[in-house]
Design a protein around this motif. Structure first.
Motif, PDB file in Angstrom:
ATOM      1  N   SER A  15       0.828  -1.209   0.000  1.00 53.73           N
ATOM      2  CA  SER A  15       0.000   0.000   0.000  1.00 53.73           C
ATOM      3  C   SER A  15       0.866   1.265   0.000  1.00 53.73           C
ATOM      4  O   SER A  15       0.589   2.223  -0.734  1.00 53.73           O
ATOM      5  N   VAL A  16       1.907   1.242   0.824  1.00 54.03           N
ATOM      6  CA  VAL A  16       2.818   2.383   0.885  1.00 54.03           C
ATOM      7  C   VAL A  16       3.508   2.582  -0.463  1.00 54.03           C
ATOM      8  O   VAL A  16       3.634   3.714  -0.963  1.00 54.03           O
ATOM      9  N   LEU A  17       3.955   1.490  -1.067  1.00 56.56           N
ATOM     10  CA  LEU A  17       4.668   1.576  -2.341  1.00 56.56           C
ATOM     11  C   LEU A  17       3.776   2.122  -3.449  1.00 56.56           C
ATOM     12  O   LEU A  17       4.242   2.889  -4.301  1.00 56.56           O
ATOM     13  N   GLU A  18       2.527   1.706  -3.464  1.00 54.21           N
ATOM     14  CA  GLU A  18       1.612   2.224  -4.487  1.00 54.21           C
ATOM     15  C   GLU A  18       1.425   3.726  -4.328  1.00 54.21           C
ATOM     16  O   GLU A  18       1.342   4.466  -5.320  1.00 54.21           O
ATOM     17  N   PHE A  19       1.373   4.179  -3.076  1.00 55.50           N
ATOM     18  CA  PHE A  19       1.241   5.612  -2.831  1.00 55.50           C
ATOM     19  C   PHE A  19       2.507   6.349  -3.276  1.00 55.50           C
ATOM     20  O   PHE A  19       2.443   7.384  -3.955  1.00 55.50           O
ATOM     21  N   ILE A  20       3.666   5.807  -2.909  1.00 57.75           N
ATOM     22  CA  ILE A  20       4.939   6.440  -3.294  1.00 57.75           C
ATOM     23  C   ILE A  20       5.085   6.447  -4.812  1.00 57.75           C
ATOM     24  O   ILE A  20       5.564   7.418  -5.403  1.00 57.75           O
ATOM     25  N   LYS A  21       4.656   5.350  -5.446  1.00 56.93           N
ATOM     26  CA  LYS A  21       4.727   5.259  -6.904  1.00 56.93           C
ATOM     27  C   LYS A  21       3.915   6.367  -7.558  1.00 56.93           C
ATOM     28  O   LYS A  21       4.357   6.984  -8.540  1.00 56.93           O
ATOM     29  N   SER A  22       2.720   6.645  -7.014  1.00 54.37           N
ATOM     30  CA  SER A  22       1.871   7.705  -7.566  1.00 54.37           C
ATOM     31  C   SER A  22       2.521   9.072  -7.388  1.00 54.37           C
ATOM     32  O   SER A  22       2.274   9.992  -8.177  1.00 54.37           O
ATOM     33  N   CYS A  23       3.356   9.194  -6.352  1.00 49.68           N
ATOM     34  CA  CYS A  23       4.073  10.461  -6.108  1.00 49.68           C
ATOM     35  C   CYS A  23       5.321  10.564  -6.988  1.00 49.68           C
ATOM     36  O   CYS A  23       5.641  11.640  -7.510  1.00 49.68           O
ATOM     37  N   SER A  24       6.027   9.453  -7.146  1.00 51.38           N
ATOM     38  CA  SER A  24       7.348   9.492  -7.797  1.00 51.38           C
ATOM     39  C   SER A  24       7.278   9.821  -9.280  1.00 51.38           C
ATOM     40  O   SER A  24       8.283  10.200  -9.875  1.00 51.38           O
ATOM     41  N   ILE A  25       6.099   9.652  -9.888  1.00 51.14           N
ATOM     42  CA  ILE A  25       5.994  10.005 -11.313  1.00 51.14           C
ATOM     43  C   ILE A  25       5.957  11.516 -11.507  1.00 51.14           C
ATOM     44  O   ILE A  25       6.084  11.998 -12.624  1.00 51.14           O
ATOM     45  N   HIS A  26       5.801  12.252 -10.409  1.00 53.62           N
ATOM     46  CA  HIS A  26       5.817  13.716 -10.463  1.00 53.62           C
ATOM     47  C   HIS A  26       7.130  14.219  -9.860  1.00 53.62           C
ATOM     48  O   HIS A  26       7.395  14.034  -8.676  1.00 53.62           O
ATOM     49  N   THR A  27       7.950  14.836 -10.666  1.00 51.81           N
ATOM     50  CA  THR A  27       9.295  15.219 -10.223  1.00 51.81           C
ATOM     51  C   THR A  27       9.282  16.185  -9.037  1.00 51.81           C
ATOM     52  O   THR A  27      10.237  16.233  -8.265  1.00 51.81           O
ATOM     53  N   GLU A  28       8.187  16.947  -8.896  1.00 53.98           N
ATOM     54  CA  GLU A  28       8.159  17.916  -7.783  1.00 53.98           C
ATOM     55  C   GLU A  28       8.130  17.242  -6.411  1.00 53.98           C
ATOM     56  O   GLU A  28       8.403  17.878  -5.387  1.00 53.98           O
ATOM     57  N   TYR A  29       7.787  15.941  -6.380  1.00 51.67           N
ATOM     58  CA  TYR A  29       7.759  15.214  -5.104  1.00 51.67           C
ATOM     59  C   TYR A  29       9.076  14.499  -4.796  1.00 51.67           C
ATOM     60  O   TYR A  29       9.249  13.963  -3.709  1.00 51.67           O
ATOM     61  N   HIS A  30       9.991  14.471  -5.759  1.00 55.71           N
ATOM     62  CA  HIS A  30      11.220  13.701  -5.581  1.00 55.71           C
ATOM     63  C   HIS A  30      12.026  14.155  -4.371  1.00 55.71           C
ATOM     64  O   HIS A  30      12.524  13.328  -3.595  1.00 55.71           O
ATOM     65  N   SER A  31      12.193  15.464  -4.216  1.00 57.26           N
ATOM     66  CA  SER A  31      13.024  15.951  -3.109  1.00 57.26           C
ATOM     67  C   SER A  31      12.425  15.560  -1.760  1.00 57.26           C
ATOM     68  O   SER A  31      13.155  15.213  -0.823  1.00 57.26           O
ATOM     69  N   SER A  32      11.098  15.596  -1.654  1.00 56.16           N
ATOM     70  CA  SER A  32      10.446  15.206  -0.395  1.00 56.16           C
ATOM     71  C   SER A  32      10.660  13.735  -0.102  1.00 56.16           C
ATOM     72  O   SER A  32      10.916  13.339   1.045  1.00 56.16           O
TER      73      SER A  32
END
Length: 321
Positions: A15-32
């Protein structure tokens, strides 16, 4: 989230990985994600989980973050390589190739991969012929660092590898073409790789020439032309023909290409170990190149173009005396 990845169950991690995956496709979330220590947590979960769906998602997210320059250490790349070898064939090829493209830039990872998976290069070459464009692109990207070696492995310079480049250059997807050009350019840096390209015949010459002329991004257009330039300097029976091809190609690139390609074209001509134009048997071709260099020198406002074109012109004129 990092704590759940490190100590949670596979269900929780999924579940955590699916959430992170949805974030990681957007470069603006990478630094966070990086600040939250996600890379070490992802490496740990990827290495220790027996759930292949979980491992596959971790591989995809990890490769997105690992591609960011300076975020992955040599030791971390080696750890990923060790874990990936154990999961080859279990996770989807697209996920494996994407992660390989991220870690193959590291010496320790390449050594580990070759030692632990001797058939890796052959597998990647085969993947360049699969139906998925993303798989083909990442397979070429994974192969490129291996191709830069002074002594590339037999699989890298074999018939199947050269054929994969030809197929990639003819691919309808321009991103696959770029990946194939980059692999060919890397392969051309070694003597054995260069000979493999040169010995593949006229199809390779035509494909690289076409790529150098229709790819409008300097990195890829110049990669193709530099591979051709190196091939033209090989002492073979086709050297004069190759020299004519390079001279004609250089003339066309100086006529209508963006500034970056013009600069790269002049730099390649200027830095050639041998004066390529002197090998060209067609006087009209060398004359056209000379005239284009004169036009560039007179008309350009860019000092780099002006200086390089002058240096090459002087060499051409001195040679003709």
């Amino acid at each position: 989230m990092a704590l759940l990845l490190l100590s949670g169950s596979d269900d929780e991690s999924r579940s955590v990985l699916e959430f992170i995956k949805s974030c990681s496709i957007h470069t603006e979330y990478h630094s966070s994600l990086i600040q939250a220590q996600m890379i070490p947590a992802l490496i740990s979960r990827f290495g220790h989980t027996a759930d292949m769906a979980c491992a596959e998602t971790a591989a995809i997210v990890l490769s997105d973050l690992a591609m960011i320059p300076g975020q992955l250490s040599d030791a971390q790349a080696k750890s990923i390589a060790q874990a990936l070898v154990g999961k080859f064939g279990s996770i989807e090829a697209k996920a494996a190739a994407k992660l390989l493209a991220a870690i193959s830039q590291f010496d320790s990872a390449r050594i580990e991969l070759l030692q632990s998976h001797p058939s890796l290069i052959q597998t990647l070459v085969e993947w360049t012929g699969q139906s998925s464009s993303i798989l083909r692109i990442n397979s070429f990207a994974s192969l490129r660092p291996f191709a830069r070696a002074d002594h590339p492995s037999p699989e890298l310079i074999g018939e199947q590898s050269v054929l994969s480049i030809l197929n990639g250059l003819a691919d309808p997807d321009v991103e696959v073409q770029k990946a194939a050009v980059s692999f060919a350019a890397a392969l051309s840096r070694s003597q054995k790789g260069l000979e493999a390209l040169a010995n593949s015949g006229e199809d390779m010459v035509e494909s690289l020439r076409d790529s150098s002329l229709h790819l409008r991004e300097a990195l890829f257009a110049c990669g193709a032309s530099q591979a051709l330039m190196r091939m033209a300097m090989l002492p073979t029976s086709r050297q004069a023909e190759m020299a004519c091809t390079v001279c004609a190609m250089s003339t066309r690139q100086l006529q209508g290409a963006p500034l970056g390609i013009k600069l790269c074209t002049l730099r390649s001509l200027q830095n050639a170990q041998d004066d390529v134009w002197s090998k060209c048997y067609d006087v009209k071709v060398t004359k056209a190149l000379q005239q284009e260099l004169e036009r560039v020198h007179k008309s350009t406002r860019d000092e780099r173009l002006k200086t390089s074109s002058k240096v090459i012109l002087e060499r051409m004129l001195n040679q003709g005396e």
